[in-house]
Design a protein around this motif. Structure first.
Motif, PDB file in Angstrom:
ATOM      1  N   GLY A 156       0.817  -1.205   0.000  1.00 50.28           N
ATOM      2  CA  GLY A 156       0.000   0.000   0.000  1.00 50.28           C
ATOM      3  C   GLY A 156       0.851   1.256   0.000  1.00 50.28           C
ATOM      4  O   GLY A 156       2.019   1.257   0.362  1.00 50.28           O
ATOM      5  N   ARG A 157       0.241   2.357  -0.422  1.00 53.70           N
ATOM      6  CA  ARG A 157       0.964   3.618  -0.486  1.00 53.70           C
ATOM      7  C   ARG A 157      -0.019   4.763  -0.334  1.00 53.70           C
ATOM      8  O   ARG A 157      -1.161   4.682  -0.816  1.00 53.70           O
ATOM      9  CB  ARG A 157       1.705   3.747  -1.818  1.00 53.70           C
ATOM     10  CG  ARG A 157       2.532   5.008  -1.919  1.00 53.70           C
ATOM     11  CD  ARG A 157       3.688   4.836  -2.828  1.00 53.70           C
ATOM     12  NE  ARG A 157       4.581   3.778  -2.398  1.00 53.70           N
ATOM     13  CZ  ARG A 157       5.598   3.951  -1.565  1.00 53.70           C
ATOM     14  NH1 ARG A 157       5.839   5.138  -1.058  1.00 53.70           N
ATOM     15  NH2 ARG A 157       6.368   2.954  -1.234  1.00 53.70           N
ATOM     16  N   VAL A 158       0.427   5.796   0.356  1.00 50.93           N
ATOM     17  CA  VAL A 158      -0.390   6.990   0.539  1.00 50.93           C
ATOM     18  C   VAL A 158       0.241   8.110  -0.271  1.00 50.93           C
ATOM     19  O   VAL A 158       1.417   8.433  -0.085  1.00 50.93           O
ATOM     20  CB  VAL A 158      -0.492   7.397   2.019  1.00 50.93           C
ATOM     21  CG1 VAL A 158      -1.344   8.653   2.175  1.00 50.93           C
ATOM     22  CG2 VAL A 158      -1.085   6.252   2.838  1.00 50.93           C
ATOM     23  N   LEU A 159      -0.528   8.691  -1.185  1.00 57.47           N
ATOM     24  CA  LEU A 159      -0.055   9.803  -1.999  1.00 57.47           C
ATOM     25  C   LEU A 159      -0.737  11.079  -1.528  1.00 57.47           C
ATOM     26  O   LEU A 159      -1.937  11.079  -1.254  1.00 57.47           O
ATOM     27  CB  LEU A 159      -0.381   9.571  -3.479  1.00 57.47           C
ATOM     28  CG  LEU A 159       0.097   8.254  -4.086  1.00 57.47           C
ATOM     29  CD1 LEU A 159      -0.342   8.151  -5.541  1.00 57.47           C
ATOM     30  CD2 LEU A 159       1.605   8.109  -3.974  1.00 57.47           C
ATOM     31  N   MET A 160       0.032  12.152  -1.437  1.00 55.26           N
ATOM     32  CA  MET A 160      -0.527  13.426  -1.006  1.00 55.26           C
ATOM     33  C   MET A 160       0.002  14.545  -1.881  1.00 55.26           C
ATOM     34  O   MET A 160       1.143  14.496  -2.349  1.00 55.26           O
ATOM     35  CB  MET A 160      -0.187  13.711   0.467  1.00 55.26           C
ATOM     36  CG  MET A 160      -0.784  12.720   1.451  1.00 55.26           C
ATOM     37  SD  MET A 160      -0.461  13.172   3.170  1.00 55.26           S
ATOM     38  CE  MET A 160      -1.348  14.723   3.307  1.00 55.26           C
ATOM     39  N   ASP A 161      -0.839  15.543  -2.093  1.00 49.42           N
ATOM     40  CA  ASP A 161      -0.391  16.736  -2.795  1.00 49.42           C
ATOM     41  C   ASP A 161      -1.040  17.958  -2.161  1.00 49.42           C
ATOM     42  O   ASP A 161      -2.095  17.866  -1.530  1.00 49.42           O
ATOM     43  CB  ASP A 161      -0.748  16.674  -4.282  1.00 49.42           C
ATOM     44  CG  ASP A 161      -2.221  16.947  -4.552  1.00 49.42           C
ATOM     45  OD1 ASP A 161      -2.580  18.103  -4.853  1.00 49.42           O
ATOM     46  OD2 ASP A 161      -3.029  15.996  -4.440  1.00 49.42           O
ATOM     47  N   VAL A 162      -0.394  19.087  -2.329  1.00 46.51           N
ATOM     48  CA  VAL A 162      -1.020  20.371  -2.055  1.00 46.51           C
ATOM     49  C   VAL A 162      -0.764  21.206  -3.301  1.00 46.51           C
ATOM     50  O   VAL A 162       0.378  21.465  -3.664  1.00 46.51           O
ATOM     51  CB  VAL A 162      -0.490  21.032  -0.765  1.00 46.51           C
ATOM     52  CG1 VAL A 162       1.020  21.160  -0.775  1.00 46.51           C
ATOM     53  CG2 VAL A 162      -1.145  22.387  -0.544  1.00 46.51           C
ATOM     54  N   ILE A 176      -5.468  13.599  -0.637  1.00 48.33           N
ATOM     55  CA  ILE A 176      -4.892  12.399  -0.025  1.00 48.33           C
ATOM     56  C   ILE A 176      -5.529  11.179  -0.684  1.00 48.33           C
ATOM     57  O   ILE A 176      -6.758  11.070  -0.766  1.00 48.33           O
ATOM     58  CB  ILE A 176      -5.130  12.352   1.498  1.00 48.33           C
ATOM     59  CG1 ILE A 176      -4.633  13.633   2.171  1.00 48.33           C
ATOM     60  CG2 ILE A 176      -4.434  11.140   2.104  1.00 48.33           C
ATOM     61  CD1 ILE A 176      -4.860  13.670   3.672  1.00 48.33           C
ATOM     62  N   SER A 177      -4.686  10.267  -1.143  1.00 47.42           N
ATOM     63  CA  SER A 177      -5.153   9.059  -1.818  1.00 47.42           C
ATOM     64  C   SER A 177      -4.473   7.842  -1.198  1.00 47.42           C
ATOM     65  O   SER A 177      -3.247   7.829  -1.033  1.00 47.42           O
ATOM     66  CB  SER A 177      -4.829   9.139  -3.319  1.00 47.42           C
ATOM     67  OG  SER A 177      -5.110   7.932  -3.964  1.00 47.42           O
ATOM     68  N   PHE A 178      -5.259   6.825  -0.847  1.00 52.75           N
ATOM     69  CA  PHE A 178      -4.738   5.581  -0.292  1.00 52.75           C
ATOM     70  C   PHE A 178      -4.772   4.552  -1.422  1.00 52.75           C
ATOM     71  O   PHE A 178      -5.816   4.009  -1.750  1.00 52.75           O
ATOM     72  CB  PHE A 178      -5.601   5.144   0.886  1.00 52.75           C
ATOM     73  CG  PHE A 178      -5.004   4.056   1.747  1.00 52.75           C
ATOM     74  CD1 PHE A 178      -3.740   3.540   1.507  1.00 52.75           C
ATOM     75  CD2 PHE A 178      -5.723   3.544   2.814  1.00 52.75           C
ATOM     76  CE1 PHE A 178      -3.201   2.548   2.301  1.00 52.75           C
ATOM     77  CE2 PHE A 178      -5.202   2.551   3.624  1.00 52.75           C
ATOM     78  CZ  PHE A 178      -3.940   2.052   3.370  1.00 52.75           C
ATOM     79  N   VAL A 179      -3.619   4.299  -2.027  1.00 51.26           N
ATOM     80  CA  VAL A 179      -3.543   3.470  -3.230  1.00 51.26           C
ATOM     81  C   VAL A 179      -3.840   2.012  -2.877  1.00 51.26           C
ATOM     82  O   VAL A 179      -3.315   1.467  -1.899  1.00 51.26           O
ATOM     83  CB  VAL A 179      -2.158   3.589  -3.876  1.00 51.26           C
ATOM     84  CG1 VAL A 179      -2.053   2.691  -5.106  1.00 51.26           C
ATOM     85  CG2 VAL A 179      -1.886   5.036  -4.254  1.00 51.26           C
ATOM     86  N   ALA A 180      -4.680   1.370  -3.695  1.00 55.00           N
ATOM     87  CA  ALA A 180      -4.997  -0.045  -3.487  1.00 55.00           C
ATOM     88  C   ALA A 180      -3.748  -0.901  -3.659  1.00 55.00           C
ATOM     89  O   ALA A 180      -2.828  -0.560  -4.397  1.00 55.00           O
ATOM     90  CB  ALA A 180      -6.073  -0.487  -4.474  1.00 55.00           C
ATOM     91  N   SER A 181      -3.721  -2.028  -2.964  1.00 55.89           N
ATOM     92  CA  SER A 181      -2.554  -2.895  -2.932  1.00 55.89           C
ATOM     93  C   SER A 181      -2.768  -4.143  -3.778  1.00 55.89           C
ATOM     94  O   SER A 181      -3.895  -4.540  -4.077  1.00 55.89           O
ATOM     95  CB  SER A 181      -2.270  -3.303  -1.476  1.00 55.89           C
ATOM     96  OG  SER A 181      -1.316  -4.331  -1.416  1.00 55.89           O
TER      97      SER A 181
END
Length: 495
Positions: A156-162, A176-181
């Protein structure tokens, strides 16, 4: 005494000066070999320093070439000598470099494949080329006894941007996005319990969340952040958009190449949304975001912030009283701590990473008919519109990322968090990047003086060490630093 008596005779002058000239000549004769020796020592010392630099360059080339060859051509761990080709490449790249006029010599260090404690076939952990695996987070832990794998986002991975130039007004500045594994158990049982953003980790007192004008607000999706152009199912370029929010209560629709557009807002947050913020007023260095399951009539209809979910929100930030933009967050290195939870055992663990001010341009985005993005399906079968420039390096990292706002790479109003994952926790293995250590102890250096005199002096040697990692997500090798205490040689494996 008369004047004539006071004038020294020529004989007396010669007797006084003569011995001094002899002393100078003697000291000159004595100093010449000393100065010559000092000159030789200095020249040889500089020669040795240059030789070590040349050895380091050779080892860097060997490590980078070997790890790239290994990662891009291997069939992981299947069969004897699965590292031989990469080791041969490393030896060849080292030999393409020279120390003086002599090629740099390293050995393959190919060992026994049958030893279960030695899956990477290292002849020795002290050998010239040591192969291993490393998790993609710092501080790097080199494991010579563990095989690497670039299997995508197992943990899994958490991607974030501003992404904003008006952070006090923008209701969708943060994403904020919680990428599926690839691991179905991870998707089913792991959720994010809470996230804490430290906007001023260096404690400068300049940056703060400023919520005096407005409390944190969830995006209503009126103007989706991820918009661009991509090919539809018919192969024709179409204007395409992606929801800001997905996976939470009331946000269950998605788009894809067969349905690239929608009518915003196409969803709405319930009266009591699953996402809450603290604080909601005043100013603060920290912002905590908490996630809860959603119940209807006593039944849980959504488990919270789980893999595959995403949302955007607004939260104002000021620096020295003036509104911040997306660049400032990365420049300050704002830290993000994500607390994960296994719903089977209620076990919690946390991971921390920092925002980085990136140098991408809107001119690189897939946001025009003549400059297309693409659609990508994740492990849950959900479609994502990839328009961010980073898609050329990694589809995973491009998911749910909006375009930078300007063509100026130094002022694109965007910062990202890309290295935040839950790998290797609770038995859920994550990506293990390929890593190669190239090292040489006691490489001979021919004497520079000996070369001038036509003699062969084997008095000098140099030693050096370097480590290269193949980044599975960015799909490229790079040099890393591994502390000596973080190098693990397998117990009972190679000596």
């Amino acid at each position: 005494m008369t004047a004539e008596q006071m004038i020294p005779s020529p004989c007396l002058v010669r007797r006084h000066i003569g011995p001094r000239r002899g002393v100078v000549a003697l000291w000159t004769l004595l100093m010449v070999p000393v100065l010559l020796i000092m000159f030789v020592v200095v020249v040889e010392a500089v020669h040795l320093w240059l030789a070590r630099v040349e050895l380091e360059n050779a080892l860097e080339a060997a490590a980078l070439a070997a790890v790239k060859e290994w990662a891009e051509t291997d069939d992981p761990g299947s069969g004897e000598s699965w590292t031989r080709a990469a080791r041969d490449v490393g030896v060849a790249f080292a030999a393409a470099n020279v120390i003086g006029k002599n090629a740099v010599v390293v050995s393959t260090n190919l060992g026994d494949h049958s030893n279960p404690n030695n899956p990477n076939e290292n002849g020795s952990c002290q050998g010239d080329l040591v192969f291993g695996a490393v998790a993609p987070v710092e501080p790097y832990l080199f494991k010579a006894g563990e095989p690497p794998s670039c299997v995508s986002d197992l943990g899994g991975r958490v991607l974030m941007d501003v992404t904003t130039n008006q952070i006090l007004k923008d209701e969708s500045a943060w994403g904020i996005s919680f990428v599926a594994s690839a691991n179905p158990d991870f998707n089913e049982y792991v959720v994010i319990d809470r996230i804490v953003i430290d906007i001023d980790p260096n404690e400068t007192g300049q940056l703060q969340f400023n919520l005096t004008q407005r409390s944190p607000i969830l995006s209503t999706n009126d103007s989706p952040s991820v918009q661009g152009w991509a090919l539809g199912e018919n192969g024709v370029a179409q204007a395409s958009r992606q929801h800001d929010n997905y996976g939470f209560a009331n946000w269950v629709n998605t788009t894809g190449p067969g349905n690239p557009t929608f009518t915003p807002p196409d969803g709405a947050w319930p009266a009591n949304p699953q996402i809450t913020f603290s604080p909601t007023t005043g100013t603060s260095r920290f912002l905590e975001i908490t996630f809860q399951p959603y119940y209807e009539n006593g039944d849980m209809v959504d488990d919270g912030f789980s893999p595959g979910d995403r949302f955007r929100f607004g939260a104002g930030v000021t620096r020295n009283g003036s509104p911040a933009d997306g660049d400032i967050i990365g420049e300050a290195g704002a830290k993000v701590t994500v607390v994960f939870k296994d719903t089977r055992t209620a076990t919690e663990w946390s991971e921390t990473a920092s925002f980085v001010d990136t140098g991408y341009s809107s001119n690189q985005c897939g946001n025009q008919k003549n400059r297309l993005g693409t659609w990508s399906k994740d492990h849950l079968g959900l479609w994502h519109l990839l328009i961010h420039p980073i898609r050329s390096e990694s589809e995973l990292l491009a998911r749910d990322m909006p375009c930078p706002l300007t063509a100026a790479t130094t002022n694109n109003h965007q910062s990202l968090v890309l290295d935040l994952g839950a790998e290797g926790v609770g038995g859920m293995e994550g990506v293990r990047n390929y890593v190669v250590r190239a090292q040489r102890v006691g490489h001979p250096v021919p004497s520079l003086l000996g070369g001038f005199l036509g003699l062969s002096f084997d008095w000098f040697t140099v030693s050096a060490q370097t480590t290269a990692m193949y980044d599975c997500e960015l799909k490229r090798p790079r040099l890393i630093r591994v502390k000596p205490e973080n190098f693990e040689c397998p117990p009972g494996g190679t000596p």
